[in-house]
Design an enzyme around this catalytic site. Structure first.
Site, PDB file in Angstrom:
ATOM      1  N   ASP A 137      45.011  35.854  45.024  1.00  0.00           N
ATOM      2  CA  ASP A 137      43.694  36.257  45.504  1.00  0.00           C
ATOM      3  C   ASP A 137      42.635  35.615  44.616  1.00  0.00           C
ATOM      4  OD1 ASP A 137      41.844  37.521  47.097  1.00  0.00           O
ATOM      5  OD2 ASP A 137      41.923  39.417  45.998  1.00  0.00           O
ATOM      6  N   HIS A 166      29.448  38.134  45.350  1.00  0.00           N
ATOM      7  CA  HIS A 166      30.361  39.224  44.998  1.00  0.00           C
ATOM      8  C   HIS A 166      30.654  39.218  43.493  1.00  0.00           C
ATOM      9  CE1 HIS A 166      33.675  42.058  45.133  1.00  0.00           C
ATOM     10  NE2 HIS A 166      34.433  41.183  44.505  1.00  0.00           N
ATOM     11  N   GLU A 209      38.165  39.819  53.310  1.00  0.00           N
ATOM     12  CA  GLU A 209      38.497  38.470  52.843  1.00  0.00           C
ATOM     13  C   GLU A 209      39.096  37.639  53.983  1.00  0.00           C
ATOM     14  OE1 GLU A 209      40.579  38.261  49.155  1.00  0.00           O
ATOM     15  OE2 GLU A 209      39.828  40.216  48.445  1.00  0.00           O
ATOM     16  N   ASP A 243      41.830  43.555  51.081  1.00  0.00           N
ATOM     17  CA  ASP A 243      42.414  43.774  49.748  1.00  0.00           C
ATOM     18  C   ASP A 243      41.979  45.163  49.268  1.00  0.00           C
ATOM     19  OD1 ASP A 243      43.363  43.545  47.163  1.00  0.00           O
ATOM     20  OD2 ASP A 243      41.724  42.252  46.489  1.00  0.00           O
ATOM     21  N   ARG A 265      39.042  51.308  42.521  1.00  0.00           N
ATOM     22  CA  ARG A 265      38.109  50.803  41.505  1.00  0.00           C
ATOM     23  C   ARG A 265      38.238  51.491  40.163  1.00  0.00           C
ATOM     24  NH1 ARG A 265      37.251  46.010  43.589  1.00  0.00           N
ATOM     25  NH2 ARG A 265      36.232  46.091  45.636  1.00  0.00           N
ATOM     26  N   GLU A 295      29.943  47.546  46.362  1.00  0.00           N
ATOM     27  CA  GLU A 295      28.661  46.855  46.435  1.00  0.00           C
ATOM     28  C   GLU A 295      27.717  47.553  47.421  1.00  0.00           C
ATOM     29  OE1 GLU A 295      31.176  43.184  47.029  1.00  0.00           O
ATOM     30  OE2 GLU A 295      29.286  42.244  46.445  1.00  0.00           O
TER      31      GLU A 295
HETATM   32 MN    MN Z   1      40.256  40.684  46.445  1.00  0.00          MN
END
Ligand code: MN
Length: 422
Positions: free
Chosen positions: A118, A125, A193, A225, A229, A352
């Site tokens: 990845d 981002h 993604e 994905d 967090r 975000e």
């Molecule tokens: Mn990712």
């Protein structure tokens, strides 16, 4: 290009100008390679056999891998044949018995994912996350504009769209905690993604140049994905993401061939720092892609990330992956990293969108969210300019969050052994 004779296919986003590949299972049958056309799946092996097409053997398979490995001349030949038989009504009698309504089949993983990487190729981002994870430092680290940063992910937990996502548990340490605690993630997130599917392999010790991108990569698919967090923030220093992401990564069952994206090619954003020569993309026809994504949170469109804003192209990611002589193989998958544009409603993750959990997002039912709740469903869709002037629609990727396992993290439990046949 002539429109397809398949009822409803023309203008559907899945016309003869698209022809994505997948693996489907019809009731009572083994999984097999299929091609989507409108609201139908063409059973590719039997259709090719009926048409006397010599790639039929590559499609009578439960995986796309033999077809991927066959390489770019076979891909082009097969696409020409499919285009002909799906647009020329003279072939209808031969093809039509091999069309199955899409509702009548189950889609399966299209191939066994080999290595999974990845990347982190969106400047917006990377800057947004840098500000959230390292508020007192420069948002972009010094290497970011010199190479496409990536990490090696877990291929065996790449799952097909629709697979339920069990909320992961793990270690996390909040800003006010003096030691880590264990439990279900409280900050479950997504990353919208685009992923590249490797077809032909390479030789150990021989880099694959950016110019060989279209001979090496067969196509693209949408990828989510899923990211925890709080687990990620505690574990990622200094070697990068691990358990905060490896619990599940979802892909669409449909692989859109690069050949269907010829009119979507655009230059990537201007470089502010010159790249080393091995990272040069084709200056005439670089591999930036004008793909427009939408993220639906329980049915509400909450963001519209533009893939054209990605700083690094898929060709540059491939060149970088192999510049040290590392190989790629059929069925390898590498993803772009979260796609975030410059605007607040173009970001590809909820950390975000909610500005680190500070600004709740309102959904159509009046409820608000910062991160994912149990029962939430996220679906990512996308369209791109078609080679015939309209737009194609990429296969969507969707997943629903299930509650954490109640017994997760308890010590001393017997675990079920591998399944055996009785
Ligand atoms: Mn990712």
């Amino acid at each position: 290009m002539t429109a397809s004779w398949v009822p409803g296919a023309a203008g559907s986003g899945f016309g003869a100008d698209h022809l994505p590949f997948g693996v489907f299972r019809a009731e009572g049958s083994e999984p097999s390679v299929g091609v989507r056309i409108g609201e139908f799946v063409l059973s590719a092996g039997p259709a090719a056999a009926a048409g006397g097409m010599n790639v039929a053997g590559l499609w009578h398979k439960p995986s796309l891998e033999p077809f991927l490995a066959a390489g770019p001349r076979v891909w082009a030949f097969a696409r020409d044949w499919l285009t002909t038989v799906l647009t020329d009504p003279g072939h209808r009698a031969m093809v039509e018995p091999n069309l199955l309504p899409i509702d009548a089949v189950t889609m399966e993983m299209p191939f066994r994912v080999g290595d999974y990487v990845d990347f982190y190729a969106s400047e917006h981002h990377a800057s947004n996350l840098g500000r959230l994870f390292r508020p007192d430092a420069e948002p972009l680290l010094p290497n970011w504009k010199h190479l496409p940063v990536g990490y090696h992910g877990r291929s065996q937990t790449v799952v097909i769209s629709g697979t339920p996502i069990v909320r992961p548990c793990g270690q996390r340490r909040g800003p006010d905690d003096d030691r880590p605690t264990f439990g279900p993630t409280a900050r479950l997130d997504i990353e919208a993604e685009l992923a590249y599917v490797v077809g032909t392999g390479s030789e150990l010790g021989t880099p694959v140049p950016a110019a060989a991108f279209a001979d090496t990569v067969f196509g693209v698919t949408l990828l989510n994905d899923w990211s925890a967090r709080d687990i990620q923030a505690w574990e990622y220093v200094p070697l990068g993401p691990f358990l905060g992401k490896s619990f599940a990564t979802s892909i669409s069952p449909w692989i859109t061939p690069l050949a269907a994206l010829g009119s979507a090619r655009v230059p990537p954003p201007p470089r502010t720092v010159a790249l080393l020569d091995y990272l040069a993309d084709d200056p005439e026809e670089p591999w930036g892609l004008d793909i427009s994504l939408e993220i639906e949170w329980n049915g509400t469109v909450v963001s519209k990330p533009p893939y054209a804003s990605m700083y690094y192209t898929g060709a540059q990611m491939l060149a970088h992956t192999t510049i040290n002589g590392a190989t790629v193989r059929p069925g390898d998958l590498y993803a772009s990293g979260t796609i975030s544009g410059p605007a607040a409603d173009q970001v590809g993750s909820f950390i975000e969108l909610s500005r680190g959990g500070r600004d709740p997002v309102r959904l159509a039912d009046g409820s608000t969210r910062t991160f994912l709740e149990d029962g939430d469903t996220v679906t990512i869709v996308a369209t791109a300019p078609s080679i015939s002037g309209g737009r194609i629609e990429l296969g969507s990727v969707s997943g629903t969050v299930l509650p954490a396992r109640a017994d997760a993290g308890l010590p001393g439990q017997a675990r079920p052994g591998p399944r055996t046949s009785s």
